[in-house]
Structure formats: structure tokens, C-alpha cells
Design a protein around this motif. Sequence first.
Motif, PDB file in Angstrom:
ATOM      1  N   ASP A 196      26.072  40.238  51.006  1.00 46.48           N
ATOM      2  CA  ASP A 196      26.570  39.171  50.269  1.00 46.48           C
ATOM      3  C   ASP A 196      27.401  39.790  49.275  1.00 46.48           C
ATOM      4  O   ASP A 196      27.276  39.034  48.045  1.00 46.48           O
ATOM      5  CB  ASP A 196      25.298  38.292  50.187  1.00 46.48           C
ATOM      6  CG  ASP A 196      24.331  39.015  49.240  1.00 46.48           C
ATOM      7  OD1 ASP A 196      24.537  40.194  49.126  1.00 46.48           O
ATOM      8  OD2 ASP A 196      23.291  38.341  48.965  1.00 46.48           O
ATOM      9  N   ASP A 198      30.079  40.835  46.314  1.00 47.94           N
ATOM     10  CA  ASP A 198      31.244  40.116  45.939  1.00 47.94           C
ATOM     11  C   ASP A 198      32.740  40.387  46.120  1.00 47.94           C
ATOM     12  O   ASP A 198      33.414  40.243  46.216  1.00 47.94           O
ATOM     13  CB  ASP A 198      31.115  39.571  44.432  1.00 47.94           C
ATOM     14  CG  ASP A 198      29.990  38.635  44.179  1.00 47.94           C
ATOM     15  OD1 ASP A 198      29.705  37.669  45.326  1.00 47.94           O
ATOM     16  OD2 ASP A 198      29.297  38.526  42.991  1.00 47.94           O
ATOM     17  N   PHE A 199      32.414  41.952  45.877  1.00 48.66           N
ATOM     18  CA  PHE A 199      33.459  42.796  46.163  1.00 48.66           C
ATOM     19  C   PHE A 199      33.073  44.455  46.417  1.00 48.66           C
ATOM     20  O   PHE A 199      31.997  44.522  46.299  1.00 48.66           O
ATOM     21  CB  PHE A 199      34.497  42.924  44.980  1.00 48.66           C
ATOM     22  CG  PHE A 199      33.746  43.418  43.709  1.00 48.66           C
ATOM     23  CD1 PHE A 199      33.984  44.735  43.177  1.00 48.66           C
ATOM     24  CD2 PHE A 199      33.188  42.735  42.882  1.00 48.66           C
ATOM     25  CE1 PHE A 199      33.321  45.157  42.231  1.00 48.66           C
ATOM     26  CE2 PHE A 199      32.404  42.929  41.866  1.00 48.66           C
ATOM     27  CZ  PHE A 199      32.538  44.427  41.433  1.00 48.66           C
ATOM     28  N   TYR A 221      26.378  43.807  39.204  1.00 47.40           N
ATOM     29  CA  TYR A 221      27.747  43.045  39.689  1.00 47.40           C
ATOM     30  C   TYR A 221      27.922  42.500  41.342  1.00 47.40           C
ATOM     31  O   TYR A 221      28.936  42.563  41.609  1.00 47.40           O
ATOM     32  CB  TYR A 221      28.896  43.728  39.045  1.00 47.40           C
ATOM     33  CG  TYR A 221      29.120  44.027  37.624  1.00 47.40           C
ATOM     34  CD1 TYR A 221      29.587  42.856  36.732  1.00 47.40           C
ATOM     35  CD2 TYR A 221      28.445  44.993  36.896  1.00 47.40           C
ATOM     36  CE1 TYR A 221      29.722  42.818  35.548  1.00 47.40           C
ATOM     37  CE2 TYR A 221      28.537  44.935  35.413  1.00 47.40           C
ATOM     38  CZ  TYR A 221      28.988  43.905  34.887  1.00 47.40           C
ATOM     39  OH  TYR A 221      29.076  43.848  33.407  1.00 47.40           O
ATOM     40  N   ASN A 222      26.718  42.918  41.858  1.00 46.09           N
ATOM     41  CA  ASN A 222      26.731  42.572  43.248  1.00 46.09           C
ATOM     42  C   ASN A 222      28.220  42.921  43.994  1.00 46.09           C
ATOM     43  O   ASN A 222      28.826  42.015  44.453  1.00 46.09           O
ATOM     44  CB  ASN A 222      26.420  41.044  43.384  1.00 46.09           C
ATOM     45  CG  ASN A 222      26.193  40.625  44.974  1.00 46.09           C
ATOM     46  OD1 ASN A 222      25.570  41.395  45.468  1.00 46.09           O
ATOM     47  ND2 ASN A 222      26.639  39.598  45.231  1.00 46.09           N
ATOM     48  N   CYS A 223      27.934  44.386  44.213  1.00 48.68           N
ATOM     49  CA  CYS A 223      29.231  44.997  44.819  1.00 48.68           C
ATOM     50  C   CYS A 223      28.850  45.994  45.787  1.00 48.68           C
ATOM     51  O   CYS A 223      27.699  46.499  45.613  1.00 48.68           O
ATOM     52  CB  CYS A 223      30.244  45.162  43.894  1.00 48.68           C
ATOM     53  SG  CYS A 223      29.702  46.540  42.569  1.00 48.68           S
ATOM     54  N   ILE A 249      35.517  39.801  51.623  1.00 48.78           N
ATOM     55  CA  ILE A 249      35.628  40.278  50.171  1.00 48.78           C
ATOM     56  C   ILE A 249      36.701  40.924  49.747  1.00 48.78           C
ATOM     57  O   ILE A 249      37.221  41.752  50.537  1.00 48.78           O
ATOM     58  CB  ILE A 249      34.113  40.914  49.733  1.00 48.78           C
ATOM     59  CG1 ILE A 249      33.891  42.016  50.611  1.00 48.78           C
ATOM     60  CG2 ILE A 249      33.079  39.779  49.789  1.00 48.78           C
ATOM     61  CD1 ILE A 249      32.712  42.799  50.373  1.00 48.78           C
TER      62      ILE A 249
END
Lengths: 376, 669
Positions: A196, A198-199, A221-223, A249
Motif C-alpha cells: 500500500d 505511495d511510491f 513516507y510510506n514508500c 504507484i
Amino acid sequence: MARKKTIDPEKADEITIDTLAKLARGIHQSISRGRYPELISPVRSLQNVKEFRKRVGYLEIGEKIKTRTLSVNTVKTFAQTLKMMSLSKDLVETNDFATKRDAYYQSKNWGPAAFKDQPESDTVMDDIEAMVSRYGLGREHLRYIPDEHGGSVAGALKVHDKDLETGEPEVIDCTRFGSGAYSIPSWVEHLDFETDADFVLCIETAGMFQRLQSHKFWRKYNCILVSLGGVPSRACRRFVRRLSEQAKIPVYAFVDCDPYGVANIYRSLKVGSGNAAHVNHLFCVPQARFLGVTPKDIVDYKLPTHPLKDRDIKRANDALANDPFFQAHPKWQNEIQRLLDMGVRAEQQALARWGLNYVIDEYLPAKLKKTGSFLP
Amino acid sequence: MDQQGRLELIEAEADEGATPVDDGSENSPAPVDSTDADLGERANDSQPPVAAKPAQSPPKRRASARSMGGKHRAISISEFFTKNRHLLGFDNPAKALLTTVREAVDNALDACEEAGILPDLTVEIDPVEGYDDRYTVLVRDNGPGIIKAQIGKVFGKLLYGSKFHRLKQSRGQQGIGISAAGMYGQITTGRPVTVISRTGKRRPTHRIVLQIDTRRNEPKYLSEEQLEDWDWDHGTEIILTIAATFKGGRHSVDEYMRQTAMSNPHAHIIYRNPRGVDLVYERQVHELPKEPEEIQPHPHGIELGMLMRMLRETKRRNLTDFLKEEFCRVSQRNAEEIITETAKRVPDRQRNQMLRRNPKAMERHEVEALFQVLGETRLHSPPTNCLSPIGHEDIRTGLFALFDPGDYDPSEFFVTGETRRPAVYRGNPFQVEVGIVYGKGLEGDTSAEVYRFANRVPLQYQAGACAITKAVQSLNWRQYNLTQPRGSFPVAPMVVSVHISSAWVPYTSESKEAIAHYPEILSELRLALQVCARRLQRHIRRQRKQRDAEKRKQYLEKYLDPISEALQEILGFDEQEKARVSVQLTELIDPQEVEEESEEELEVDENVGRPRGRTEVVADPIPETTHLAEDGTPVGTEEAVAEAETVPEAVKQEAQATLGLDLPEGGED
């Protein structure tokens, strides 16, 4: 777009075997009809690369083809090519794989058709790959994999793999490698991704990757972090491509600000290489964007620099003059020209001038706020 | 001094030896010509040497002419031989054995052929018990035999022979050989010569043991008897005991016998060497060689000394008849022309006087003028029916028998023979023949072997001095697809056999070991070699092409199998289909090859390959004159024209550069 030619992983093996059979049948028919059989493949060279089309998103192979007709001079290569194709079929059927070197050693029980050395077998392998590339297949589909492995991964990702022996699913959680990382396998066609994030952030140097991983940059930073380790290997490019396509993404590249980082590492990641243009449709990440370090960053962040070396200048000029990708992007031409005018280069790690974690605390967050301004 | 001159003087001396005259005395008649005087000087060692140092004071006279004259004494040819045996091929024990066998075999073959008998020869060399340096040589033939009265002289008197006084092709020439061998044996071992001879079935067999009186050059009978039974109806057997060593190699008796068998395929020879090995050379050809005719000397071929002797000995009463009758190719018109021209150069004689001049009365300056004119006058070439070549067919037969590869395969074993038309050097007709064997069974990485023959006799010594060697070396064999280090023999699995036949073979010395370098002979040698080399080249090319095709086929077959195999693996068809694919693949690649082959086969060379057995004609019918037209001007024969078309330009240029030869160019030869 590239998608047009990509192969559905579920059906990949079936298509591979069909393609091999189709080629073999063509040869068989020629022989049966008393004609000289031919092997047709695109010319594999920089000269045979089409003008870059953004719509396509990668460097396309040109129209030039080479035809190898069975004759006294080609009979040996002909035999080797067919034996290699047969080996490939066998690998697919037994769900196995062979590295280039494995294939070379495999040939040793082909009797007179055995290869003398590995460059000989590599050439034949590349020829077959070029042949099947017309059907959207790559070397990996033929179950031939490179000996070098490519890149490390860490972050918000679960990779679904399979036990080759038992077929048991194996799930690899890329958040659980501590200060280490998941190593991208040579063969990635069968992998599935659960994320999930983001990038995807692709990082040139292992040092920078280590810093971001150790400080769990991906958590904040959810990556997903990928270490390219210089010019990314085919497996690495394919991994990023499949990952970003499946997860839908974006991919950002974070490399040194020098001609090598731009024209070689970033360009290869995004649109593929000139030498293996026949497989670029597989080994490219057209959705990748350039995060940094940009020439503007050097000024903005007052980064310590080194003067451009002769070979840097040569490479930059070469990119401007000959590279279809840069020729298609005036923005890039400006940037490269600017770099040449400045006459300097700066590494990722030059940001450490402002503190070791400046890159985590300041630089990247600032950049990520303006993803729209990333270079194409 | 050339050979004929030298023989002249040996003979002159022999005459003197036979009739002991003290010609050393001051009253002896003036020498007939300079050569006689020359001989006297050379043979007589007792002459004091000329003072070498310039005397400071007048030297003291040590002897008077009178006291010195008392020391002069005739020496017999036999005595001369004992001191100069190297001149006749008895330099060392190994060579002496070869020379002895050679002289006996030459005589035996000559005798058989002259009598019209297919030769059956037995040659045995046995070590003498108790000695390791003495051998008994036995040579037996089935020839006509020798009448009892002649036996002594034939074997016991030097320079007694039937062959010296005539111009006819034969192996022996001077009649010095066999008696010299006998004398050699006598000197070195003290053993006499045994001769057994029978002239016919109802004739007695004589066994004579004789020695040579070396002072008088006369045979001395030790015993003579009649044998009750002898296994042969006719023939001669000679047994000599000589000091000798038996060696192998190029100069060996073994090699001599081999080569003799090669050049005399009509002879059956049983040879036992001292090691007890019996070698049998079967008769390959069952017809005798053409009988060579005896001819008169040609004016272009004589020496001044010989002319003088002829004038002295002739029975003709006037010079015109002398020229017409004693020489060949001199017509009435020629004779008159010669005499007219001679008269112009002799101020004190009128033409008419000259025409009727008594030959015996000719003075020295007249003879010299005549000699000059004879050399300058254009005449027809001598007749060539005095020659008896082996013939290209029999050359091949001989070579084939000697190098028989067992299972003959024309692609691996090549043999050819070429007989040139007769040509002339200095008034002497001669004919060159070349044979080449190449391929299987011969050593490949060494120089080619060159066999030299003169009148069918193998020449084994002095190869370096021989015109044949020079001709083989100077040919550019590289042009014919062979490797050749500069200026030497080609390196190939090859034997080159070269035969010169002539009524008078120009040897470089009496021991008959090497042929002199006459440009005419060299030219003929080269032309014959070129013809054979061209045929060999064709063979080599064909062979290479065949090998390449073979290689190609093997190469293809090597890789065609993996192709059908891989197709089977991918497409999963059955073994039958796989076999079918293999066949189709082979057919796909082979057809061009078949076409090339059939083109090659069209070239047929009749002088190449396995001989078909003896044919009627030995060689091309020999024309009366060759290379010269009726008026004596050179004319291009058909062959010469054909030659000019086939001789590559480069070969011609090379020939001209190296030998100054003019290869046939349409109208010339």
C-alpha cells in the motif's frame, strides 16, 4: 504503450513454448520443402534504435533484421541456436532456469555443437532473445537468467514468491529485514506484490540506500526503497516495472548529479538500454521520474562539487547528440547543457555537508512536496 | 679437358702400353697431337718440378737431358689404374663394391639386349669367410655368352670392348669397367677373376680363372676347364673377390638394384645382399626395348683429336669421300661446301686439290681449318634411331612396381611418365624422360627424392654436380602447388625419376656419376619436368578439392544431426521423421558438390595413373630428325607449338631468367 507487448505472467510459459515451437516448425517446414531454412532476428545494435516516442515510453528496436540462412558457414551456429532453443523449452517444462554460464556448460553434452567458450554461447543466447522479442518474449521467459543479481529492496512491500521445488507460496515481508534488505532475484516474472506504499524510490548508491533503510525512511513516507547499485540490472528494472505496474504507484529516481547518473543510470531505468533495444519493452520503467540530484539542487543546496572530468563531458555531449531519449526531451537537454556550463558534478551524498541526516529530514521531504516538478 | 678428349688419351696410352716402345727416348717421334704430350707429362711423375723460387744465383744443373731421358719409361694403362683408381669409381671400399656390381650388371644387361634376350640376372654378394672387409661378387646373366677366345680379353684387359668405337646407346661405353673391377679385386685381395660362359645349348661351358698382367695389360690364365653341366643354356657368370664394405643408403648396392629394376622393367633380377636378404624384382614388361642403331659421328659432335684420329685411320682415299662416308648427315653437296670453305682458309691449297686430298696426308693447319669449318657448317641433326628410351608407359610401370601402394587409389597415389622427343647437343642426339611418383607410402615432410639415370643406369654419386639435379632444383615447384625451399628440391611425398639416353652421354668424369650442364640438355630436362609437374599439379588440385569437399561434408554431417535432433526435441516428432529431416538436410547442402565432381572427371590424362601393361609402342615414333627442318633451320614441331600454348608465361620468364633458355614460341624450339 509498452503494455501492448507484455506477456501475461500466467500464460508466459505457454506462450514461450508456443513461440519456440512456431520457430522450429518454420525451420522444419523449410527443410521438408527443400528450401534453405532461415533464422530471422532484429539487428542488435545502437544503430538500430528508433526515434524515441513518449507514447511508447522506451527505446524501440529499429526495422533492421538479419537473416541467417543454413549454409556451410552457418550450419554450426544454426545447430547451436536450435539446441539452445530446445534447452529453453526443457527449462520451461521443468520449471527450471539456467544462468548464462549454466547454459554454456549444458552445451558440453551437445557433442559437436558444444560451445567453445561462454562469449560464443552468450551471442547465440542474445540472438534467440532477439528472435523471440518479436513475440514479446525476453530472455527471462526462455529461462535464461544473468549471472549477476540486481539490487536490493526494503520498505512497505510483501513479495509473493514460490518455492521452486514444492510450489509452496512464500511471502517475503520487506519491512522485516532490520538494517539489511531483500535481494531482487535474477528472475522476477513469477513474483506478485502486495503493498500500500505511495511510491517507489530508486537510489543509485548502496550508501544512501543504507542510510534511508537504517532510519526507516520508508515508514515515515510510506514508500518502497530500491537500491540500483549503479546502472540497474535487467532483473532490477523488471522488478521495479512490474511492482509499479501492479501497485500502480509512481517511481522516483534519486541519483548523482553527473552525466553518468543521468544518461546511463536514469535513462536505462526509464527507457531501457541501446544495446539490448529488442527487450526494452520489458526492461524499462516508463513511469519513472527524476527526483534528483538536479543541477538546480547544486545551486539551491550549495552542494560541494567536483569538476567534470573529460569522460563526463564526452558522455554528456554524446547524450545530447545521439541519445533518442534526450533528443525527445528539451527539458533534459537544457539540464544537461546547464550541467556542462557549470562544469561541475555533485554526488547524492554531498547533501551530508548539511548534516548526515539532512537528506532524510530536509532534502527528500522538500522534494516530495513538489513531485510535479520532477524531470521526465 | 673434356671427357672425350680425355678418353682419347687414355686409349692412345693403352695402345702404347700394348706395344712396348721406349718412346721416352730422344728419338721418339713427335707427339701426334697436343693431348698425347699432355698425357705423357701428367702420367710421368718422375719429371722434376719447375723451380718455384727465383734463383739469386744461377741454379746448379742437377741432371742432364740425357741422364733424365734414361728415366722415361712407358706406363701401361693397368699400372696407371692401380695408381689412379679413384678416376674409375674405386675411391673407397663402399664405392668399389657398388662400382663392381654396376659394371658387371651393365655389361650383362647390354649383352642380353644386344642379343635380343629378355634379361634374367642373378646378383649375389657374399662376405668372404674370415674377413669383414672382403666380398665375393657374383653376377650371372642369360645373355649370349662369350666365345672362349674373347673371355680373357673381355675380363682381363683394360680398354678392350665392343662399345667404345661406335656411336650407339649402351650402358657401358669405354670397356674399362669390368676389367678394372677385376684388377681392383686382384690388387686388394690377390684373388683372380672367375668367368663361366656358354654360348648355346649344344656348346661347352667354359670356366676360366684369370689374372691381369698389370704391366702388359694382358690376361693371364690360371686355369681353364670345361664344366660338365651348367644350369643355363647360355649366359655368362663372373665371380670377383674384392675388398669392400657394404653400406645402406643412397649410395648403396641395394639402392642401385632397386633403381636398376625401375629403369629396366623388362629384366628379371634376383639379388642377394651380404645380409642374406633375397630380393626379387619381377619382370614387369615382356618385350625388349627397341634396339638402338649404331650411328656415325656427326660433324658437330667431334673433337679435334678425334678428327685427327679418324683422318689417320680412314680407308677413304680422298677428303670428299672421307667426309661423306665417315660422318652422318654429310651429303656430296655438304662435303664439297665444307671443303671449298676449308680451302679458302688454307692459303697453300686450291679447292680442287683439297677435294682430292688424301686424308692421311693432311697437315695440322689443314686439319684445324677443316675442324673449324665442320663446326660452322649447317647440317641436318644426327639421326635419332640410335636412341632407345624407356618410354612413358614403361617408366610408369617401373615406378609403379617399385612404389606399389598395394591397394591402388588414384586419389592418393599419382604416377606419371613423360618421354620427350629426341634433341641434340653438340651433334649428339639425346632424349630426356621424366617420371614422377607422388603420394601414399612416400615420406611427406622431407625433400623429394631424385633418381638419375643415364642409358638406364642409376647415377648415385655426385648429385650436386649433375645437370639433372640442377634442373630439378631450378624449376619453380611452388608454381605447381608444392612447397620448395629456395633453390632446392621440393618438399613432398615424391620421387622424381629422370632418364637421359644418348649414344654419347656427356658425363663429367670417367666414373660416370654426373651429367654435364649442356644448355640443350638442361632445357629438355626442364621441359620434361614441367610437363610432369603440370600433371602432378592437376592431381594435387583435384586431391585438395576432394579433401575439401570431404571435410565440408564431414563438417556438415557433424552439425546436421544436432539440428534434426533439436527440431525433434522442440516439435516432438518421431525417429522416422527425424531421419527424414536428416536426409533432407544432407540433400539440401550436397548437390553443388556432385556437379563439381562430374566436371573434374572429364579431364583424362593418358600418361597418368596405373600403367595398362606393355603397349606396342614404347614412345612416340622417333622421327629421323627432330626440331630441325630439311634445310637445317629450326622448325616448330607440332608438339613445340602445343607446348608454347601450355607453358605459362611466368614459367617462360623464369626459364629465361635462370637458364637463358628460350622456350618454344610457336616457330622456335
